[in-house]
Scaffold this active site. Structure first.
Site, mmCIF file in Angstrom:
data_model
loop_
_atom_site.group_PDB
_atom_site.id
_atom_site.type_symbol
_atom_site.label_atom_id
_atom_site.label_comp_id
_atom_site.label_asym_id
_atom_site.label_seq_id
_atom_site.Cartn_x
_atom_site.Cartn_y
_atom_site.Cartn_z
ATOM 1 N N SER A 42 14.478 31.298 99.131
ATOM 2 C CA SER A 42 15.430 32.208 98.484
ATOM 3 C C SER A 42 14.901 32.529 97.095
ATOM 4 C CB SER A 42 16.804 31.546 98.404
ATOM 5 O OG SER A 42 16.746 30.401 97.581
ATOM 6 N N HIS A 159 18.598 28.409 103.920
ATOM 7 C CA HIS A 159 17.950 27.119 104.235
ATOM 8 C C HIS A 159 18.558 26.441 105.462
ATOM 9 C CE1 HIS A 159 16.759 26.467 99.723
ATOM 10 N NE2 HIS A 159 16.159 27.493 100.264
ATOM 11 N N GLN A 167 24.216 28.040 99.608
ATOM 12 C CA GLN A 167 22.921 27.479 100.044
ATOM 13 C C GLN A 167 22.853 25.957 99.983
ATOM 14 O OE1 GLN A 167 19.081 29.474 98.835
ATOM 15 N NE2 GLN A 167 18.899 27.612 97.631
ATOM 16 N N GLU A 168 23.437 25.373 98.917
ATOM 17 C CA GLU A 168 23.278 23.925 98.743
ATOM 18 C C GLU A 168 24.598 23.282 98.314
ATOM 19 O OE1 GLU A 168 20.142 23.328 95.892
ATOM 20 O OE2 GLU A 168 18.767 24.622 96.996
ATOM 21 N N GLU A 209 15.686 21.438 103.221
ATOM 22 C CA GLU A 209 15.563 20.430 102.167
ATOM 23 C C GLU A 209 16.071 19.061 102.610
ATOM 24 O OE1 GLU A 209 17.112 22.063 98.522
ATOM 25 O OE2 GLU A 209 15.579 23.621 98.507
ATOM 26 N N ASP A 246 24.742 25.000 94.776
ATOM 27 C CA ASP A 246 23.860 26.134 94.519
ATOM 28 C C ASP A 246 24.354 27.226 95.457
ATOM 29 O OD1 ASP A 246 21.992 28.063 94.147
ATOM 30 O OD2 ASP A 246 20.239 26.816 94.608
ATOM 31 N N GLU A 289 25.423 26.434 90.329
ATOM 32 C CA GLU A 289 24.140 27.158 90.178
ATOM 33 C C GLU A 289 24.190 28.509 90.890
ATOM 34 O OE1 GLU A 289 20.876 24.775 91.644
ATOM 35 O OE2 GLU A 289 19.575 26.519 91.903
ATOM 36 N N ASP A 316 19.280 29.922 88.120
ATOM 37 C CA ASP A 316 18.009 29.698 88.834
ATOM 38 C C ASP A 316 17.366 31.070 89.075
ATOM 39 O OD1 ASP A 316 15.924 29.040 90.487
ATOM 40 O OD2 ASP A 316 17.131 28.451 92.195
ATOM 41 N N LYS A 341 11.411 25.571 87.581
ATOM 42 C CA LYS A 341 10.508 25.522 88.736
ATOM 43 C C LYS A 341 9.158 26.072 88.288
ATOM 44 C CE LYS A 341 14.019 26.478 92.313
ATOM 45 N NZ LYS A 341 14.698 27.589 93.019
ATOM 46 N N HIS A 369 12.373 21.040 92.777
ATOM 47 C CA HIS A 369 11.402 21.295 93.855
ATOM 48 C C HIS A 369 11.642 22.710 94.393
ATOM 49 C CE1 HIS A 369 14.441 20.381 97.262
ATOM 50 N NE2 HIS A 369 14.977 21.053 96.280
ATOM 51 N N SER A 371 12.111 24.899 98.393
ATOM 52 C CA SER A 371 12.404 24.584 99.799
ATOM 53 C C SER A 371 11.109 24.357 100.590
ATOM 54 C CB SER A 371 13.245 25.689 100.427
ATOM 55 O OG SER A 371 12.683 26.953 100.169
ATOM 56 N N LYS A 392 16.297 17.743 90.946
ATOM 57 C CA LYS A 392 16.856 18.269 92.198
ATOM 58 C C LYS A 392 15.724 18.369 93.211
ATOM 59 C CE LYS A 392 18.295 22.700 92.763
ATOM 60 N NZ LYS A 392 18.848 23.752 93.625
HETATM 61 P P1 PGA Z 1 14.152 27.902 97.145
HETATM 62 O O1 PGA Z 1 15.504 27.091 97.037
HETATM 63 O O2 PGA Z 1 13.044 26.976 96.864
HETATM 64 O O3 PGA Z 1 14.160 28.433 98.550
HETATM 65 O O4 PGA Z 1 14.245 29.007 96.119
HETATM 66 C C1 PGA Z 1 15.793 26.226 95.996
HETATM 67 C C2 PGA Z 1 16.855 26.740 95.085
HETATM 68 O O5 PGA Z 1 17.354 27.877 95.242
HETATM 69 O O6 PGA Z 1 17.227 26.035 94.148
HETATM 70 ZN ZN ZN Z 2 18.758 27.684 93.380
#
Ligand code: PGA
Ligand code: ZN
Length: 418
Positions: A42, A159, A167-168, A209, A246, A289, A316, A341, A369, A371, A392
């Site tokens: 993403s 994911h 997503q998370e 993940e 997230d 997030e 993010d 990141k 990290h 995905s 994370k």
């Molecule tokens: P991604 O997901 O590595 O697919 O971007 C991680 C995140 O969104 O924090």
């Molecule tokens: Zn994110």
């Protein structure tokens, strides 16, 4: 001072069965560093460019031989045989060589691979652990703590299994006396979630993940499962173990509206902020997030004005570890925390520069990290070195996630030695 005597790259696989770049940097003193580059699914549109071959004859177009070739030819020609002054200097040379703001000519995956491999080699040369070397570059003279883990227990969005919008779904045990104790708490909760999902007949598989990608219907179902599992393990949700999200809202934002399964009709930004306020009131989230889309800037400012005193509003995709973006976000008070990141910006020293800006605003720092991961544990050392508040790295399961949590355990033990 050392000279770079050899630099080469090749293609390896990441955890999603996608190719990625691995780089080897060897110094004339014999020390060396090996690093591999993570990759997002993403991805935000403001990230540095990850070069893919787009050759349908190989790996469905996902090959990275072009980026590998850039390391082996152009970058190696520029750096091999020369003295290395510092990571900063190497990164500045790489940025100049590439010549584009988004590293699209040589590829952020080529540049970051080289930057990380040389950082590791220089840490070996200095005979200090990588986290200490990074702390030195970052100007942190003392390593005070191991970041609190953010466990991504349920994987939705791009994911997961396609049924959850967010997503998370995070579990954050952040009031424990050691990283080891937080990790153990996370593991017990992870196993309990598995049991609860099995009891409901909702267990499906795991996502990118390592978190569960269950057959649940709504985003609230997932939060309920997490709360239940925290209680079942003898903890108090929102007190000693907190929840986070997230949302990765880019994925369900279209034509100025947010569409999620929990609501029958799409919401505009103001309505979605109302929804998020209620959600936070119900679950007391520690972190929220990407709750809004990356281009819904004004709404981010409103959301932070409303909620930043009670939860951390984390950018993010919004910030994409981008220096210009974070400066604007600090001025506008668009959030109160940032995901870090390295592959979003594409070099070690620029990532550190970003971190310093975030710190200067007194925001929370979440080292993250991607995905798509390998077993490289660079990000664990990086998180400790920059003094991140949170790490994370996914669920406490799956080799490429566990490698990083295990590295934090090793660092904690090492720091406890006299
Ligand atoms: P991604 O997901 O590595 O697919 O971007 C991680 C995140 O969104 O924090
Ligand atoms: Zn994110």
């Amino acid at each position: 001072m050392a000279k770079l005597s050899k630099l080469y790259a090749h293609e390896i696989l990441d955890s999603r069965a996608d190719p990625t770049v691995e780089v080897v940097a060897i110094l004339d003193s014999g020390e060396y560093g090996v690093a591999s580059v993570p990759s997002g699914t993403s991805t935000g549109s403001y990230e540095a460019v990850e070069l893919r071959d787009n050759d349908p004859a190989r790996y469905l177009g996902r090959g990275v031989l072009t980026a590998v070739g850039h390391v082996n030819s152009e970058i190696a020609s520029a750096l091999v045989g020369k003295e290395i002054q510092s990571v900063n200097d190497i990164d500045a040379q790489l940025v100049k060589l590439d010549g584009t703001p988004e590293k699209k000519r040589l590829g952020a995956n080529a540049i970051l691979g080289v930057s990380m491999a040389i950082t590791k080699a220089l840490a070996s040369l200095a005979k200090i652990p990588l986290y200490k070397y990074i702390a030195n570059i970052a100007g942190n003279d003392q390593i005070l703590f191991i970041p609190s883990p953010i466990f991504n227990m349920i994987n939705g969005g791009s994911h997961g299994a396609g049924n959850l919008d967010f997503q998370e779904f995070h579990v954050i045990p952040n009031k424990f006396h050691s990283f080891a104790a937080s990790l153990e708490t996370g593991v017990v909760i992870y196993q309990t979630i598995k049991k609860l999902l099995a009891r409901r007949g909702a267990i499906h598989s795991v996502g990118y993940e390592g978190g569960f990608a269950p057959n649940l219907f709504t985003n609230l179902d997932a939060l309920e499962i997490l709360q239940e599992s925290i209680t079942e393990t003898g903890h108090k949700p929102g007190i000693d173990v907190e929840l986070g999200l997230d949302v990765a809202a880019n994925a369900f934002y279209k034509d100025g509206r947010y569409s999620i399964k929990d609501r029958s009709s799409p919401m505009d930004s103001a309505e979605f902020i109302d929804y998020l306020r209620d959600l936070n009131g119900q679950y007391h989230l520690r972190l929220l997030e990407d709750a809004l889309a990356e281009d819904d800037w004004k709404a981010w400012v409103s959301l932070s004005a409303e909620l930043a005193t009670v939860t951390t509003i984390v950018g993010d995709d919004l910030l994409a570890t981008n220096l210009t973006k974070v400066k604007k976000a600090i001025t506008d008070r668009a959030c109160s925390g940032a995901i870090i990141k390295p592959n979003q910006i594409g070099s070690v020293s620029e990532t550190i520069e970003f971190t310093k800006l975030v710190r200067s605003a007194n925001w929370k720092i979440v080292a993250s990290h991607r995905s798509g991961e390998t077993n490289d544990t660079f990000i664990a050392d990086f998180a400790v070195g920059i003094g991140a508040d949170y790490a994370k790295f996914g669920a406490p399961a799956r080799g490429e996630r566990v490698a990083k949590y295990n590295r934090l355990l090793s660092i904690e033990t090492e720091l406890a030695q006299k």
